[in-house]
Scaffold this motif. Sequence first.
Motif, PDB file in Angstrom:
ATOM      1  N   THR A  78       0.790  -1.237   0.000  1.00  0.00           N
ATOM      2  CA  THR A  78       0.000   0.000   0.000  1.00  0.00           C
ATOM      3  C   THR A  78       0.815   1.277   0.000  1.00  0.00           C
ATOM      4  N   TRP A  79       2.056   1.238   0.493  1.00  0.00           N
ATOM      5  CA  TRP A  79       2.848   2.462   0.574  1.00  0.00           C
ATOM      6  C   TRP A  79       3.992   2.395  -0.434  1.00  0.00           C
ATOM      7  N   PRO A  80       4.049   3.323  -1.400  1.00  0.00           N
ATOM      8  CA  PRO A  80       5.064   3.266  -2.466  1.00  0.00           C
ATOM      9  C   PRO A  80       6.496   3.180  -1.956  1.00  0.00           C
ATOM     10  N   ARG A  81       6.818   3.929  -0.885  1.00  0.00           N
ATOM     11  CA  ARG A  81       8.209   3.926  -0.429  1.00  0.00           C
ATOM     12  C   ARG A  81       8.596   2.598   0.232  1.00  0.00           C
ATOM     13  N   ASN A  82       7.597   1.814   0.633  1.00  0.00           N
ATOM     14  CA  ASN A  82       7.881   0.506   1.235  1.00  0.00           C
ATOM     15  C   ASN A  82       7.488  -0.655   0.337  1.00  0.00           C
ATOM     16  N   ALA A  83       7.183  -0.347  -0.925  1.00  0.00           N
ATOM     17  CA  ALA A  83       6.631  -1.360  -1.825  1.00  0.00           C
ATOM     18  C   ALA A  83       7.470  -2.635  -1.834  1.00  0.00           C
ATOM     19  N   ASN A  84       6.795  -3.748  -1.575  1.00  0.00           N
ATOM     20  CA  ASN A  84       7.362  -5.095  -1.631  1.00  0.00           C
ATOM     21  C   ASN A  84       8.321  -5.416  -0.492  1.00  0.00           C
ATOM     22  N   SER A  85       8.545  -4.466   0.422  1.00  0.00           N
ATOM     23  CA  SER A  85       9.363  -4.793   1.588  1.00  0.00           C
ATOM     24  C   SER A  85       8.526  -5.583   2.586  1.00  0.00           C
ATOM     25  N   ARG A  86       9.182  -6.371   3.406  1.00  0.00           N
ATOM     26  CA  ARG A  86       8.461  -7.191   4.378  1.00  0.00           C
ATOM     27  C   ARG A  86       7.973  -6.343   5.541  1.00  0.00           C
ATOM     28  N   VAL A  87       6.820  -6.715   6.078  1.00  0.00           N
ATOM     29  CA  VAL A  87       6.208  -5.944   7.166  1.00  0.00           C
ATOM     30  C   VAL A  87       6.821  -6.407   8.484  1.00  0.00           C
ATOM     31  N   VAL A  88       7.786  -5.628   8.973  1.00  0.00           N
ATOM     32  CA  VAL A  88       8.538  -5.963  10.180  1.00  0.00           C
ATOM     33  C   VAL A  88       8.536  -4.749  11.104  1.00  0.00           C
ATOM     34  N   PHE A  89       8.387  -4.994  12.395  1.00  0.00           N
ATOM     35  CA  PHE A  89       8.375  -3.932  13.388  1.00  0.00           C
ATOM     36  C   PHE A  89       9.329  -4.254  14.521  1.00  0.00           C
ATOM     37  N   GLY A  90       9.871  -3.199  15.137  1.00  0.00           N
ATOM     38  CA  GLY A  90      10.645  -3.343  16.363  1.00  0.00           C
ATOM     39  C   GLY A  90      10.055  -2.474  17.438  1.00  0.00           C
ATOM     40  N   TRP A  91      10.051  -2.960  18.668  1.00  0.00           N
ATOM     41  CA  TRP A  91       9.517  -2.205  19.803  1.00  0.00           C
ATOM     42  C   TRP A  91      10.527  -2.218  20.936  1.00  0.00           C
ATOM     43  N   ASP A  92      10.714  -1.060  21.534  1.00  0.00           N
ATOM     44  CA  ASP A  92      11.562  -1.021  22.717  1.00  0.00           C
ATOM     45  C   ASP A  92      10.701  -1.148  23.967  1.00  0.00           C
ATOM     46  N   ALA A  93      11.352  -1.084  25.115  1.00  0.00           N
ATOM     47  CA  ALA A  93      10.629  -1.333  26.363  1.00  0.00           C
ATOM     48  C   ALA A  93       9.517  -0.322  26.602  1.00  0.00           C
ATOM     49  N   ILE A  94       9.734   0.940  26.173  1.00  0.00           N
ATOM     50  CA  ILE A  94       8.742   1.983  26.416  1.00  0.00           C
ATOM     51  C   ILE A  94       7.431   1.660  25.706  1.00  0.00           C
ATOM     52  N   ASP A  95       7.550   1.146  24.474  1.00  0.00           N
ATOM     53  CA  ASP A  95       6.362   0.905  23.667  1.00  0.00           C
ATOM     54  C   ASP A  95       5.809  -0.507  23.811  1.00  0.00           C
ATOM     55  N   LEU A  96       6.431  -1.336  24.639  1.00  0.00           N
ATOM     56  CA  LEU A  96       6.037  -2.739  24.715  1.00  0.00           C
ATOM     57  C   LEU A  96       4.822  -2.889  25.627  1.00  0.00           C
ATOM     58  N   ARG A  97       3.651  -2.574  25.069  1.00  0.00           N
ATOM     59  CA  ARG A  97       2.402  -2.675  25.817  1.00  0.00           C
ATOM     60  C   ARG A  97       1.501  -3.692  25.117  1.00  0.00           C
ATOM     61  N   PRO A  98       1.490  -4.941  25.538  1.00  0.00           N
ATOM     62  CA  PRO A  98       0.760  -5.991  24.830  1.00  0.00           C
ATOM     63  C   PRO A  98      -0.731  -5.750  24.747  1.00  0.00           C
ATOM     64  N   GLU A  99      -1.279  -4.971  25.696  1.00  0.00           N
ATOM     65  CA  GLU A  99      -2.723  -4.738  25.670  1.00  0.00           C
ATOM     66  C   GLU A  99      -3.157  -3.944  24.439  1.00  0.00           C
ATOM     67  N   GLU A 100      -2.202  -3.310  23.743  1.00  0.00           N
ATOM     68  CA  GLU A 100      -2.555  -2.545  22.557  1.00  0.00           C
ATOM     69  C   GLU A 100      -2.831  -3.443  21.355  1.00  0.00           C
ATOM     70  N   ILE A 101      -2.464  -4.702  21.441  1.00  0.00           N
ATOM     71  CA  ILE A 101      -2.801  -5.656  20.382  1.00  0.00           C
ATOM     72  C   ILE A 101      -3.948  -6.514  20.890  1.00  0.00           C
ATOM     73  N   PRO A 102      -5.139  -6.312  20.371  1.00  0.00           N
ATOM     74  CA  PRO A 102      -6.296  -7.052  20.896  1.00  0.00           C
ATOM     75  C   PRO A 102      -6.221  -8.547  20.598  1.00  0.00           C
ATOM     76  N   GLN A 103      -6.607  -9.320  21.578  1.00  0.00           N
ATOM     77  CA  GLN A 103      -6.694 -10.778  21.468  1.00  0.00           C
ATOM     78  C   GLN A 103      -5.358 -11.406  21.055  1.00  0.00           C
ATOM     79  N   LEU A 104      -4.289 -10.854  21.536  1.00  0.00           N
ATOM     80  CA  LEU A 104      -2.963 -11.394  21.254  1.00  0.00           C
ATOM     81  C   LEU A 104      -2.831 -12.756  21.921  1.00  0.00           C
ATOM     82  N   THR A 105      -2.567 -13.802  21.113  1.00  0.00           N
ATOM     83  CA  THR A 105      -2.575 -15.171  21.626  1.00  0.00           C
ATOM     84  C   THR A 105      -1.425 -15.981  21.036  1.00  0.00           C
ATOM     85  N   LEU A 106      -0.669 -16.631  21.874  1.00  0.00           N
ATOM     86  CA  LEU A 106       0.434 -17.466  21.428  1.00  0.00           C
ATOM     87  C   LEU A 106      -0.094 -18.809  20.938  1.00  0.00           C
TER      88      LEU A 106
END
Length: 295
Positions: A78-106
């Motif tokens: 969807t984004w031209p500047r990221n076209a065909n790149s893999r969808v990968v994210f990194g989070w540090d400790a400040i942003d690591l709030r699992p409740e922000e992802i609903p129904q997160l299940t291992l």
Amino acid sequence: MPRSRESAVDADPGAILSFATGKPSAESPNPTGRWGALVVLARPRERKAVVVGVLCGVWNAPPTWEDVREQPLLRHATWPRNANSRVVFGWDAIDLRPEEIPQLTLLGSRELTEEETKETWWYLRTESTSGTTWAPLNYVCGDVEREWRWEHDREALLAEREREQAVRDAAGKAARQRFEQRLKGLTLQTLLTEDPFARWAESPPFPDAAFRKAATDAVHETCAQIIVLGPKPRRPAVRSALKDLVARLTVLDAEAGEVIETEEREDILVVMEEIAYASGQRVLVEEFGDWIEAW
């Protein structure tokens, strides 16, 4: 059996988790009624961080282990500047709030592929997270939904984007008009009485109170330094004072672990413009971009 999000957040590399997708724009339906999955790519505990990759596949019910175990990493469409790149994210400790992802299940765990392992280098290339896009956790929910809608509901998605951009443009124009009005009567004496970084009081996401105070002191001392130059300070002197402010903030930033990011930089640029205007040297604003490359 799937496990709770509390254990999932501490999952080791290779763990696959399902989650409910989120709305990619303010107008999007919520809840979406769809689910996605991600795989933990790295979990450097000494840095209190995690890197994940979003997997291909969107389901109309929570996926099973069999649904997700062989899915490859999703690629941006969807984004031209990221076209065909893999969808990968990194989070540090400040942003690591699992409740922000609903129904997160291992769901389970498997060996990472060579492709997946290679995706972590950009996030783990230094001991610091500086220079990486350590995004809020909930970005993953909107991104997978956005990719799905690009494929299945593109026209409506684009219309939502256009309306949102129109709202942002109008808000930006109104904010600039208010700022221009403020500048007309602004003085250095007024700036000495104000808190230039008031919105940093919420920490996180902004730097801590010690950094905020040090940055505020630096701004106030710069104003006082220019005031003693008289009612019409010369441009070279104002330029020198503002450059000294940038240098001081750069040192503070390094000592605090490089906490000046996009929003902090914008706030600093605003107060620098105010100082330049109140000093009668607004033309210096054109030079600011060359002074703050470290941020």
